[in-house]
Design an enzyme around this catalytic site. Structure first.
Site, PDB file in Angstrom:
ATOM      1  CG  HIS A   1      -3.250   3.077   2.118  1.00  0.00           C
ATOM      2  ND1 HIS A   1      -3.830   2.686   0.929  1.00  0.00           N
ATOM      3  CD2 HIS A   1      -3.349   2.004   2.952  1.00  0.00           C
ATOM      4  CE1 HIS A   1      -4.246   1.446   1.038  1.00  0.00           C
ATOM      5  NE2 HIS A   1      -3.973   1.008   2.248  1.00  0.00           N
TER       6      HIS A   1
ATOM      7  CB  CYS B   1      -0.941   0.000   1.189  1.00  0.00           C
ATOM      8  SG  CYS B   1      -1.941  -1.490   1.266  1.00  0.00           S
TER       9      CYS B   1
ATOM     10  CG  ASN C   1      -6.728  -1.205   1.447  1.00  0.00           C
ATOM     11  OD1 ASN C   1      -6.053  -0.783   0.510  1.00  0.00           O
ATOM     12  ND2 ASN C   1      -6.195  -1.608   2.591  1.00  0.00           N
TER      13      ASN C   1
HETATM   14  N1  ACO Z   1     -18.383  -9.449   9.329  1.00  0.00           N
HETATM   15  C1  ACO Z   1     -18.862  -9.753  10.540  1.00  0.00           C
HETATM   16  N2  ACO Z   1     -18.099 -10.106  11.573  1.00  0.00           N
HETATM   17  C2  ACO Z   1     -16.772 -10.157  11.374  1.00  0.00           C
HETATM   18  C3  ACO Z   1     -16.202  -9.854  10.131  1.00  0.00           C
HETATM   19  C4  ACO Z   1     -17.058  -9.489   9.075  1.00  0.00           C
HETATM   20  N3  ACO Z   1     -16.620  -9.166   7.845  1.00  0.00           N
HETATM   21  N4  ACO Z   1     -14.869 -10.001  10.224  1.00  0.00           N
HETATM   22  C5  ACO Z   1     -14.595 -10.353  11.486  1.00  0.00           C
HETATM   23  N5  ACO Z   1     -15.758 -10.469  12.177  1.00  0.00           N
HETATM   24  C6  ACO Z   1     -15.926 -10.835  13.578  1.00  0.00           C
HETATM   25  C7  ACO Z   1     -14.771 -11.634  14.102  1.00  0.00           C
HETATM   26  O1  ACO Z   1     -14.930 -12.982  13.785  1.00  0.00           O
HETATM   27  C8  ACO Z   1     -14.862 -11.368  15.580  1.00  0.00           C
HETATM   28  O2  ACO Z   1     -15.849 -12.173  16.105  1.00  0.00           O
HETATM   29  P1  ACO Z   1     -15.690 -12.868  17.564  1.00  0.00           P
HETATM   30  O3  ACO Z   1     -15.547 -11.723  18.515  1.00  0.00           O
HETATM   31  O4  ACO Z   1     -16.944 -13.650  17.719  1.00  0.00           O
HETATM   32  O5  ACO Z   1     -14.442 -13.677  17.453  1.00  0.00           O
HETATM   33  C9  ACO Z   1     -15.391  -9.934  15.665  1.00  0.00           C
HETATM   34  O6  ACO Z   1     -15.952  -9.653  14.372  1.00  0.00           O
HETATM   35  C10 ACO Z   1     -14.321  -8.920  15.992  1.00  0.00           C
HETATM   36  O7  ACO Z   1     -13.220  -9.177  15.140  1.00  0.00           O
HETATM   37  P2  ACO Z   1     -11.909  -8.332  15.248  1.00  0.00           P
HETATM   38  O8  ACO Z   1     -10.944  -8.794  14.222  1.00  0.00           O
HETATM   39  O9  ACO Z   1     -11.478  -8.290  16.672  1.00  0.00           O
HETATM   40  O10 ACO Z   1     -12.462  -6.912  14.826  1.00  0.00           O
HETATM   41  P3  ACO Z   1     -11.783  -5.524  14.996  1.00  0.00           P
HETATM   42  O11 ACO Z   1     -12.658  -4.667  15.803  1.00  0.00           O
HETATM   43  O12 ACO Z   1     -10.336  -5.614  15.332  1.00  0.00           O
HETATM   44  O13 ACO Z   1     -11.870  -4.985  13.489  1.00  0.00           O
HETATM   45  C11 ACO Z   1     -10.598  -4.685  11.494  1.00  0.00           C
HETATM   46  C12 ACO Z   1     -11.226  -5.679  12.445  1.00  0.00           C
HETATM   47  C13 ACO Z   1     -11.676  -3.813  10.888  1.00  0.00           C
HETATM   48  C14 ACO Z   1      -9.876  -5.438  10.401  1.00  0.00           C
HETATM   49  C15 ACO Z   1      -9.622  -3.807  12.310  1.00  0.00           C
HETATM   50  O14 ACO Z   1      -8.721  -4.614  13.027  1.00  0.00           O
HETATM   51  C16 ACO Z   1      -8.878  -2.877  11.435  1.00  0.00           C
HETATM   52  O15 ACO Z   1      -9.417  -1.896  10.967  1.00  0.00           O
HETATM   53  N6  ACO Z   1      -7.575  -3.124  11.190  1.00  0.00           N
HETATM   54  C17 ACO Z   1      -6.807  -2.388  10.251  1.00  0.00           C
HETATM   55  C18 ACO Z   1      -6.532  -3.316   9.158  1.00  0.00           C
HETATM   56  C19 ACO Z   1      -6.663  -2.741   7.799  1.00  0.00           C
HETATM   57  O16 ACO Z   1      -7.226  -1.704   7.532  1.00  0.00           O
HETATM   58  N7  ACO Z   1      -6.098  -3.488   6.903  1.00  0.00           N
HETATM   59  C20 ACO Z   1      -6.109  -3.141   5.536  1.00  0.00           C
HETATM   60  C21 ACO Z   1      -4.925  -3.679   4.869  1.00  0.00           C
HETATM   61  S1  ACO Z   1      -3.521  -3.019   5.542  1.00  0.00           S
HETATM   62  C22 ACO Z   1      -3.295  -1.538   4.943  1.00  0.00           C
HETATM   63  O17 ACO Z   1      -3.824  -1.190   3.949  1.00  0.00           O
HETATM   64  C23 ACO Z   1      -2.424  -0.664   5.707  1.00  0.00           C
END
Ligand code: ACO
Length: 324
Positions: free
Chosen positions: A249, A112, A279
């Site tokens: 980004h 990215c 993204n």
């Molecule tokens: N729909 C519904 N539920 C979901 C989904 C989905 N698509 N994905 C995960 N869940 C569930 C999980 O299974 C988990 O359930 P559980 O509690 O029963 O185990 C729950 O939601 C919480 O999951 P987490 O992974 O803890 O969710 P979090 O609040 O951390 O959010 C996210 C996840 C949005 C990915 C967050 O960590 C984030 O924004 N990270 C940044 C990552 C990013 O933007 N990456 C992009 C690529 S990297 C880059 O471009 C820099």
């Protein structure tokens, strides 16, 4: 002295719109979860266009806007982690398709951060005095590499391409930069190739699809990237008030909100479009830039100072302060 300037910006995205509700038809997810956690409401998913097809549209559009012939280009740099193939490079396919007979072309891989790294590289080519103009493109067809059974990553990404025409200029437009890599932090990976030959043991095939530790990536962006931007402003002696917009980004709206708060910079200075595209990795910054040129926010008259910042797998992160 010769400098480089961005003289045109363009983007192209596939036609097919896939909403969060569409995703809920094929996996256990819902619009509320995706939009509250990421800001993403829809993304473009390619039906039959590969990464080079998107990039070729961007290249043609840049040439048309500049009223240039492809044979007047000296280089094409293409940032992608979803190339059509490793060989030929996607940049070489663009070179052939548009007929840029004099241009050398290659792909650059920095996830990215790819567009920012490629733009910085291209700027050096022009500043060397050896080359007059070239294209810098970020293009991704992420949909072909995702694990569509993994709801935690599949909902985050989209397909698209954007790019700029970079030309020689008598005035300085690239004011400051900071490019960084920390290869010890493997919290975001994809495309691992299996190892082996008839002369050694074949290893178990590694996970090829994208894998991510979401929390670690989130924390990296907030902490490391915010720090990097503030450090660059400090080191360059450019005050935050002189930066009209921060083109970051487009991964996640919560990352943007939190970074703005942490850096104590008005949120209005951070344009965003991940709601519509998800993204798009190396394509996200030039797509956003292009939309801002189209709606008049960015005038490309040499009077607006902006900061571009990419961050992602590697880990990689980098920022450029540029006069547009
Ligand atoms: N729909 C519904 N539920 C979901 C989904 C989905 N698509 N994905 C995960 N869940 C569930 C999980 O299974 C988990 O359930 P559980 O509690 O029963 O185990 C729950 O939601 C919480 O999951 P987490 O992974 O803890 O969710 P979090 O609040 O951390 O959010 C996210 C996840 C949005 C990915 C967050 O960590 C984030 O924004 N990270 C940044 C990552 C990013 O933007 N990456 C992009 C690529 S990297 C880059 O471009 C820099």
């Amino acid at each position: 002295m010769v400098f480089a300037k961005i003289s045109q910006v363009a983007h192209y995205v596939p036609e097919q719109v896939v909403t969060n509700d569409d995703l809920a038809q094929i996996m256990d997810t819902n619009d509320e979860w995706i939009s509250t956690r990421t800001g993403i409401r829809q993304r473009r998913i390619s039906r039959d266009e590969n990464t080079s097809d998107l990039a070729i549209q961007v290249a043609k559009s840049l040439l048309k806007k500049a009223k240039l012939e492809a044979s007047e280009l000296d280089f094409i740099l293409l940032a992608t982690i979803t190339p059509d193939s490793l060989m030929p490079s996607t940049a070489a396919k663009v070179q052939a398709a548009i007929g840029a007979t004099k241009a050398f072309a290659f792909d650059l891989t920095a996830a990215c951060s790819g567009f920012v790294f490629a733009l910085s590289t291209a700027e050096k080519f022009i500043r060397s005095g050896a080359y007059k103009r070239g294209l810098v493109i970020g293009a991704e067809v992420f949909s072909k590499t995702l694990d569509w059974s993994d709801r935690s990553t599949a909902v985050l990404f989209g397909d698209g391409a954007g790019g700029v025409l970079l030309e020689a200029s008598a005035e300085q437009h690239f004011l400051a930069e900071s490019l960084n890599t920390d290869g010890s932090r493997q919290v975001l990976t994809s495309g691992k190739a299996a190892f082996g030959s008839p002369f050694t043991q074949y290893a178990e095939p590694e996970e090829n699809a994208l894998q991510m530790d979401g929390r670690a990536v989130f924390d990296f962006a907030i902490k490391t990237v915010s720090q990097n931007i503030l450090q660059l402003l400090n080191d360059s002696g450019i005050d935050e008030s002189e930066i009209e917009y921060f083109f970051l980004h487009q991964a996640n709206i919560r990352i943007l909100d939190k970074m703005a708060r942490k850096m104590k910079i008005a949120r209005e200075k951070f344009p965003a479009n991940m709601m519509r595209y998800g993204n798009t990795s190396a394509a996200s910054i030039p797509i956003l830039l292009s939309e801002c040129v189209e709606d008049g926010t960015i005038k490309l008259d040499g009077n607006q100072t902006v900061l571009l910042s990419g961050f992602g797998g590697g880990l990689t992160w980098g920022s450029l302060i540029v006069k547009l």
